[in-house]
Enzyme design. Structure first.
Site: not given
Ligand code: AMP
Ligand code: TRP
Length: 331
Positions: A113, A194, A197
């Site tokens: 991130k 993966k 969202k």
């Protein structure tokens, strides 16, 4: 198995995907009959990356309603907002002080991130200490999560052990509960990542609230591998293997049964049927979701859930603070 404490959380940071459902939520539902369960919407975690207030509000209510729509029964499990139970923030700080910079730097979710960003929030860095607090606050035995949360669970176990060793036995050391199949549903446009969202390519993920036509379109455009045989082979056919997993998870059939059905038929027929399998699997959930949102019942469910959670959380927090040497407060 005797009754255990179960806790898990999902971030209201975007539209929940089929990966969230198969990897996590479905197991929440499976555990609620046997165990004492706490399922929360982790809004304090969501703000570790910037959120628009209106979007956060909407997504928080949407995720809570999806819990119920997916089959979590508020009469059995406590459903609540993380920010409605103050103990999370407070124990989160205590856990932050017990965490080492080195171990937080090793977290792959933090690395992913923060990669390539020049303004990385400090909250993103200490995120796993707050997650440890979430779990330890309830003395949870089992934590149902997808595969990507394994490392955070390991850190939680280390922090619980460290606290107990330093300040005396206070916390239960939790175990992860990761499904054997479906713990890692991959992206429709790239099976090496993966399904997420937060992926900016909307075609990469099936949202639980996508319309039947959106689902059909996304699946018909999903990436496939060379060749035309529908066979499960993660090494050589990662894309088709992922679609086969989704088919199996949504239909209840085994991979072998599905392979036999599409023997000699090619990808086209398989994808067409897969779209209908997914549409049918999500249809009852979507219907229930619409009912719950329009009834407004979610606010009462969240109030009741937070009340139940607070009783347990307060008790653990008090014990942890006392063990660390804080003076008891007057109230
Ligand atoms: P998050 O969306 O990061 O809050 O994740 C909520 C839960 O869903 C966690 O237990 C994750 O491990 C799980 N999860 C998220 N994405 C996937 C995926 N693609 N496959 C399986 N589980 C997932
Ligand atoms: N970190 C988890 C995720 O991204 C969400 C989460 C926060 C969580 N606190 C938790 C999961 C406690 C399980 C238990 O998926």
């Amino acid at each position: 198995m005797s009754q255990l404490r179960v806790l898990s959380g999902i971030q209201p940071s975007g539209k929940l995907t089929l990966g969230n459902y198969i990897g996590a939520m479905r197991n929440f539902v499976a555990l609620q009959d046997e165990h004492e369960c706490f399922f929360m919407v982790v809004d304090l975690h969501a703000i570790t990356v910037p959120q628009e207030p209106a979007a956060l509000r909407e997504q928080s209510e949407a995720v809570a309603a999806l819990f119920v729509a997916a089959g979590i029964d508020p009469a059995k499990a406590a459903i609540f907002m993380q920010s409605h139970v103050h103990g999370h923030s407070e124990l989160g700080w205590l856990m932050t002080t017990l965490s080492y910079m080195g171990e937080l730097e090793r977290m792959t979710q933090f690395k992913d991130k923060s990669e390539g960003k020049d303004a990385v929030g400090a909250g993103l860095f200490v995120y796993p200490a707050l997650m440890a607090a979430d779990i330890l606050l309830y003395n949870s035995n089992l934590v149902p999560v997808g595969d990507d949360q394994k490392q955070h669970l390991e850190l939680t176990r280390d922090l619980a052990g460290r606290f107990n060793h330093k300040f005396g036995d206070t916390f239960v050391v939790p175990e992860p509960f990761i499904p054997k199949v479906g713990a890692r549903i991959m992206s429709l446009d790239d099976a090496s990542k993966k399904m997420s969202k937060s992926n900016p390519n909307a075609g990469s993920a099936i949202s639980l609230l996508d319309s039947p036509d959106e689902i059909r379109k996304k699946i018909s455009r999903a990436k496939t591998d060379l060749g035309r045989e529908v066979i499960f082979d993660v090494q050589n056919k990662p894309e088709i293997s992922n679609l086969l997993s989704i088919y199996a998870q949504c239909s209840g059939q085994t991979i072998e049964q599905i392979q036999a059905t599409y023997d000699g038929q090619g990808y086209g027929a398989f994808k067409k049927d897969l779209a209908e399998v997914v549409v049918n699997a999500l249809e009852p959930l979507q219907r229930k979701y619409t009912d719950i949102r329009s009834s407004g019942a979610i606010h009462d469910i969240l109030r009741d859930g937070a009340e139940r959670a607070n009783v347990v959380a307060d008790k653990t927090l008090r014990a942890a603070k006392e063990a660390m040497g804080f003076l008891p407060s007057a109230r």
